[in-house]
Design an enzyme around this catalytic site. Structure first.
Site, mmCIF file in Angstrom:
data_model
loop_
_atom_site.group_PDB
_atom_site.id
_atom_site.type_symbol
_atom_site.label_atom_id
_atom_site.label_comp_id
_atom_site.label_asym_id
_atom_site.label_seq_id
_atom_site.Cartn_x
_atom_site.Cartn_y
_atom_site.Cartn_z
ATOM 1 N N HIS B 347 0.842 -1.736 -0.209
ATOM 2 C CA HIS B 347 0.269 -0.064 -0.028
ATOM 3 C C HIS B 347 0.695 1.273 0.281
ATOM 4 C CE1 HIS B 347 0.014 0.969 4.690
ATOM 5 N NE2 HIS B 347 0.335 -0.233 4.729
ATOM 6 N N ASP B 357 6.366 2.091 7.521
ATOM 7 C CA ASP B 357 4.901 1.142 6.963
ATOM 8 C C ASP B 357 4.333 2.440 6.228
ATOM 9 O OD1 ASP B 357 2.114 0.579 7.155
ATOM 10 O OD2 ASP B 357 1.735 0.564 9.050
ATOM 11 N N GLU B 394 -5.137 1.148 2.920
ATOM 12 C CA GLU B 394 -5.209 -0.177 3.533
ATOM 13 C C GLU B 394 -4.645 0.007 5.325
ATOM 14 O OE1 GLU B 394 -2.235 -3.598 6.112
ATOM 15 O OE2 GLU B 394 -1.970 -1.165 5.898
ATOM 16 N N ASP B 423 4.578 -5.038 2.192
ATOM 17 C CA ASP B 423 4.002 -3.600 3.354
ATOM 18 C C ASP B 423 5.034 -4.269 4.570
ATOM 19 O OD1 ASP B 423 3.245 -1.483 5.396
ATOM 20 O OD2 ASP B 423 1.256 -3.480 5.750
ATOM 21 N N HIS B 517 3.151 4.119 13.804
ATOM 22 C CA HIS B 517 1.620 4.316 13.349
ATOM 23 C C HIS B 517 2.175 5.814 14.126
ATOM 24 C CE1 HIS B 517 -0.995 1.001 11.861
ATOM 25 N NE2 HIS B 517 -0.185 2.186 11.051
#
Lengths: 700, 700
Positions: B347, B357, B394, B423, B517
């Site tokens: 993605h 990521d 994603e 990924d 994240h």
């Protein structure tokens, strides 16, 4: 209502029937079991939690390290209590070399300057935290000195930790190392730091080990708060315990003393303990590599090994003096063989107040003395004598007990049956027992007859449950066993077992004991966290009482040497597998030992089968044969060849220490001699047993 | 000097000899191996770390969540890069229901009032931490709402954690639960909290799991600092992935959409993530019982379960819109069977910058596209096509890939050979591969031919070393195997494997990835901690390139279905032992399955032996037979009967999910049908193989 009454009657009847068909008790002939059980039943109703509480309150009134005035008050109290029960009580004096802290300081001098306050917090609800006589942050027997250097974190300070540091390229020579408490005796940490060339040693309590990572800290819970320190001796007890200046003989007032310089048991590098509040300030200022796996503690940052930038300056100066110490020994005289003795012991000196360590044990001992004295007054007539011993200066290096054993070696060797130790007897609800293997079954039988005060189940069942909680096993009362541990060191059974060869037992109820050797190990802590109702004190009185009653009254001694033989065989096989290469390269083999232990198994099995016919056989003396006059090659005071405290553990035990340590240090000549010596020991035991079984078999 | 020269000559000669006797490569006929290896050798010299770095720098310039303007720039960049290599690149648009945070707030309202700032720290050396477009602390698809309540700590928020709380008498009904990240997908935490009656859910990153207990935190190290939050979707992907409003069909602009209220995949209780700085303030204000064993995290106090006194008020309001998302798909056309395709995917959308990521994977993909294009320009002619796919959305719920698979199901079913996912391709140095069992050996062969850039050993050897470090095994190059994991969910292979039945692989180099994240998963982090030299990016290009080269050029497909059969047999036996009582009580038995899998083993072994003679056999289609039209009983979108993401795990896989989940929920009727279905599937595979082997055996 009627139905309830009927139910009670059925229960009462069932109870009555049970008394008619009493259980079997190893040590007693069938015809004597009933009477003994009656006495035990009487006894079990006597112990009172309230008495233990009262004793503990008085014993923990002041900080009372060995040799202090407050300690003298404690001695007088114990002596007077024994006497008030009608026992013969006597005080034995020795004179031991005991340092007191005079000046201890610690400063961070880089990357910022912080002068640490070496004093625990005061708490409004507890006047004990305000006392001026509380020792500062002190590791007794640290040499005097001022050292200054960059700091290196060494995890628990075990030999393998230093090995790991070497692999990482970190050298501790000329550095001050900081180690966390745990895994080894603090004296061993000092020794290993010394061997690795450290200038000085700081030992701290990591919150991972007995602080907030375990649970709530004081005052919300029982675990160690950030400023509570673990004091303690770093005496090299693994060399020899007892007074440093009179190794192997009693430290009587006029004894000949060696110079402190020649005492192998005195540590060599300045060492002091700190709280995790202080350790945090030092550790968070370390750089260098990240710590290896398993070294991270519970402080809220990633640990580094250093060296530096943290740099500290520590100063230690003690008031070194030979001081008077005092053991109190009270006797409850036996009616048939008064010279034979079962010995119950615990120390009375404490680093501060010592509510758990040692006074929980002392209050249990005093209540045991009262209840057994009362039983005698009601007509109970134990065959053998029971001694109640309150030792001094255990904290410094098992000194009171060691000097007494050294002084009375001949009599003990001849007449002591078993030594039972109850240091730090109650800090919670989990029962633990460690002993020589010949007493495993005896202990299990006893704890089947005492109930846990909360659950009402037997202590045995509770212990089984804890040991088997995880694996989902089903309890089978006929086959269930609990694991009894083995004796290493760290308390007063050491001289009895390792020096005199007397079968020993150590008992405790353990719990969330986060205040070990801090000022918070006091009455308030016990009353709020350790044993608020003192019911576990009372329960320990019951366990200890039954042990003393059975050993002092039994028809034959309840030792199970077959179990001992099996353990020895296991230890021999362990050596064979762990040191297979060393044995091969040194052309040594264990087949002689294996043959002899196999024979020992046969003979002890026969002994076990015939023991009921072999009354008045002094099987306790088999243990003596494990302690030849020649001491271990690397620490001559220690005689026992089946068990010794592990040289680099201190608290844990080492099986077959003579052979094992010789092999692991690569000293094959010694290993060979030690194998021969153990062969000889097993031969001696085997011929003793053969003669015994031959001579006495006619007695059927 | 002379000797060195000679040495070089000998080495060069050895190298030359090696090229004359090339290794075996599964998939290639002996006569073609040499040529292929020459192409591989050429290829291996092409990838450049610097190119990966340049792509990553550009791709991570702005926060670019799916549907944003910045995301559009990323799409254009990827598309233009593909085109610059001479590939046919195309953008596929879908329209998906994507919420953006509008108003998110969290307040502690008891025992004191604290309004938490939901923003990560800024750092002077990193302009990325100052961007105004960074999403606040947000769990996408949380329903809108304001909830207020006492807090209960639920550990990881797994079903067993709530069970434990029930045993302790703690009810979470009407409470706001706080769970730590880890062990399960965050959407599963939301689902389980919902099922247990919680009003709302707070998820935080505990320092035990990816903070200071693991190592130094940012900026000193790579681990999560106290204010860095893990954003992420709590979409109920275990129901179905892809756009919530178009389940099972492509979310084209004018597609018919279901109402949000009827979308089973949308979570039901307000949920938000927080940093451990905020969690600390909440958790230290919990009372109630101490946490059970294993629940203590790394914050510096003993955790309690609550409820309260901590009471919080959380408000979540999103801007809910159907937004445009864009996949970029580029094609390198095959020369013999261009309709057959090997698909590489990753993605391009990120919660913030997404250096690891997903962009580490995207930069690897772009460099792989360049190097393979160059190879074609030099004359390499792969038989089959290679697709390079950059998926959108994603992070929200595997949306871009799922919609594309749903749209192209027929063609993929017919022509897709293997899907390779990359990924979060590089966050460190530890190689990981997960795949279907038929590709285990293929992957192992590939990674024997690529070297670790630091050690110079093969990736295979390094992986073997890590997996066998502890147990002291000796490396034997002929028999050594490495463990390849299995596919659960959490990335874009899900629709390919679970919905379309396409054999899949997922690859990564993992490391100390503490910034997952958060805004700190950015170029600065990669350049300082993740892969400063970009050598592991380059290495991943080599691995991915070899995989694509072999799969697109091979003479026969290198699947090993015998290995698959063995795994299936293991899963059947697992069910037999785990659910033995359930099976008995429901009168179900697995003997049919066992017979059929045994036959499968025979047939796949025969296939394996004969594969070199069975060219152009589409063995990839065996995997399709595992995905019947009927979906799983409890989540109809999922078709695969050997693997599915575990319903209560999310990331982890569940083997034989139809049977296993029916049995564990006690739904025996379904279990019976699922057993029958799997029998039918195995029968189908077996007859397919039988026919194949019969028909083609004459070809010898």
């Amino acid at each position: 209502m009627k139905i309830t009454n009927l139910l009670y009657q059925i229960l009462a009847y069932a109870f009555f029937i049970q008394t008619l068909f009493p259980q079997e008790i190893t040590g007693f002939l069938p015809q004597n079991v009933g009477t003994h059980i009656e006495w035990e039943r009487k006894f079990l109703s006597l112990p009172k939690a309230g008495n233990c509480e009262k004793h503990l309150f008085i014993l923990t009134e002041e900080p009372h390290p060995a040799g202090s005035e407050a300690s003298d008050k404690v001695v007088k109290y114990i002596d007077s209590v024994f006497k008030s029960y009608g026992l013969t009580s006597k005080v034995f004096e020795y004179w031991a070399y005991l340092p007191y802290p005079e000046e201890v300081s610690l400063e961070l001098i880089q990357p910022e300057v912080v002068k640490f306050e070496l004093k625990e917090t005061t708490w409004l609800w507890d006047k004990d935290t305000y006392d001026d006589n509380i020792f500062t942050f002190y590791n007794a027997y640290s040499p005097d000195g001022v050292v200054e250097g960059q700091v290196v974190y060494v995890n628990y300070g075990l030999p393998e930790d230093y090995k790991k540091l070497k692999e990482l390229g970190v050298d501790v020579k000329g550095k001050i190392v900081i180690a966390r408490y745990g895994k080894s005796f603090r004296g061993v940490k000092a020794k290993v730091a010394e061997e690795n060339g450290a200038l000085g040693l700081i030992i701290y309590s990591d919150p991972m080990d007995d602080g907030y990572m375990k649970g709530d800290v004081y005052p919300r819970g029982p675990w160690r708060p950030e400023e509570a320190v673990q004091r303690g001796s770093i005496y090299y007890m693994f060399e020899y315990p007892g007074d440093p200046l009179t190794p192997g003989y009693p430290a009587l007032k006029d004894a000949k003393r060696i110079s402190p310089e020649s005492a192998k048991s005195l540590p060599k590098i300045p060492t002091m303990p700190v709280s995790y509040k202080i350790a945090k300030k030092i550790l968070e200022n370390l750089s260098g590599m990240n710590v290896p796996e398993g070294w991270q503690g519970g402080l809220p940052f990633a640990y580094h090994v250093g060296p530096g930038p943290a740099k500290v300056k520590m100063k230690i100066k003690s008031d070194w003096k030979v001081r008077r110490i005092q053991n109190v020994v009270a006797e409850l005289k036996g009616f048939v063989e008064p010279e034979k003795k079962i010995i119950l012991g615990n120390h009375h000196d404490a680093w501060v107040y010592g509510a758990v360590d040692p006074n929980s044990g002392t209050s249990v001992m005093l209540e045991t003395a009262r209840t057994l004295s009362e039983l005698v007054k009601s007509g109970w007539k134990p065959k053998r004598s029971i001694l109640f011993c309150a030792w001094d200066a255990e904290e410094y290096g098992l000194i009171g007990s060691t000097e007494w054993v050294e002084e009375n070696l001949k009599d003990l060797s001849e007449n002591a049956i078993v030594y039972v130790n109850i240091d730090a007897a109650v800090s919670g609800k989990n029962f633990n027992a460690i002993s020589v293997p010949s007493l495993d079954n005896f202990i299990q039988e006893v704890i089947k007859n005492v109930n846990d005060p909360e659950s009402g189940n037997s202590i045995f069942y509770e212990m089984w449950l804890k040991q088997n909680k995880e694996n989902g096993k089903k309890y089978n009362p006929d086959s269930a066993k609990v694991k009894i541990g083995r004796l290493g060191s760290g308390s007063d059974y050491t001289a009895f077992l390792d020096y005199a060869g007397i079968p020993s037992i150590d008992l405790s109820f353990s719990g969330n004991y986060g205040v070990y050797h801090s000022q918070l190990d006091n009455f308030y802590w016990m009353k709020n966290f350790g044993d608020p109702s003192f019911k576990y004190h009372e329960t320990m009185v019951k366990i200890v009482g039954l042990i003393l009653m059975r050993l002092s009254s039994c028809d034959y001694l309840p030792f199970d040497y077959f179990n001992y033989a099996i353990e020895i065989e296991k230890y021999i096989n362990d050596i064979d597998s762990i040191f297979s290469e060393e044995l091969k390269s040194a052309n040594l083999n264990l087949s002689g030992l294996k043959d002899k232990v196999s024979k020992l198994k046969d003979l002890t099995m026969e002994l076990k089968e015939k023991q009921k016919m072999l009354l008045q056989i002094e099987t306790q003396k088999i243990e003596r044969k494990f302690t030849p006059k020649e001491g271990l090659w690397n620490r001559n005071w220690y005689k026992h060849r089946i068990y010794a405290p592990g040289y680099y553990q201190g608290y844990g035990y080492q099986s077959l220490p003579g052979i094992t340590e010789a092999l692991s240090f690569g000293n094959f000549e010694v290993a060979k001699n030690e194998i021969k010596l153990l062969e000889k020991i097993l031969d001696d035991v085997n011929s003793y047993l053969q003669n015994l079984l031959k001579t006495k078999s006619g007695n059927k």
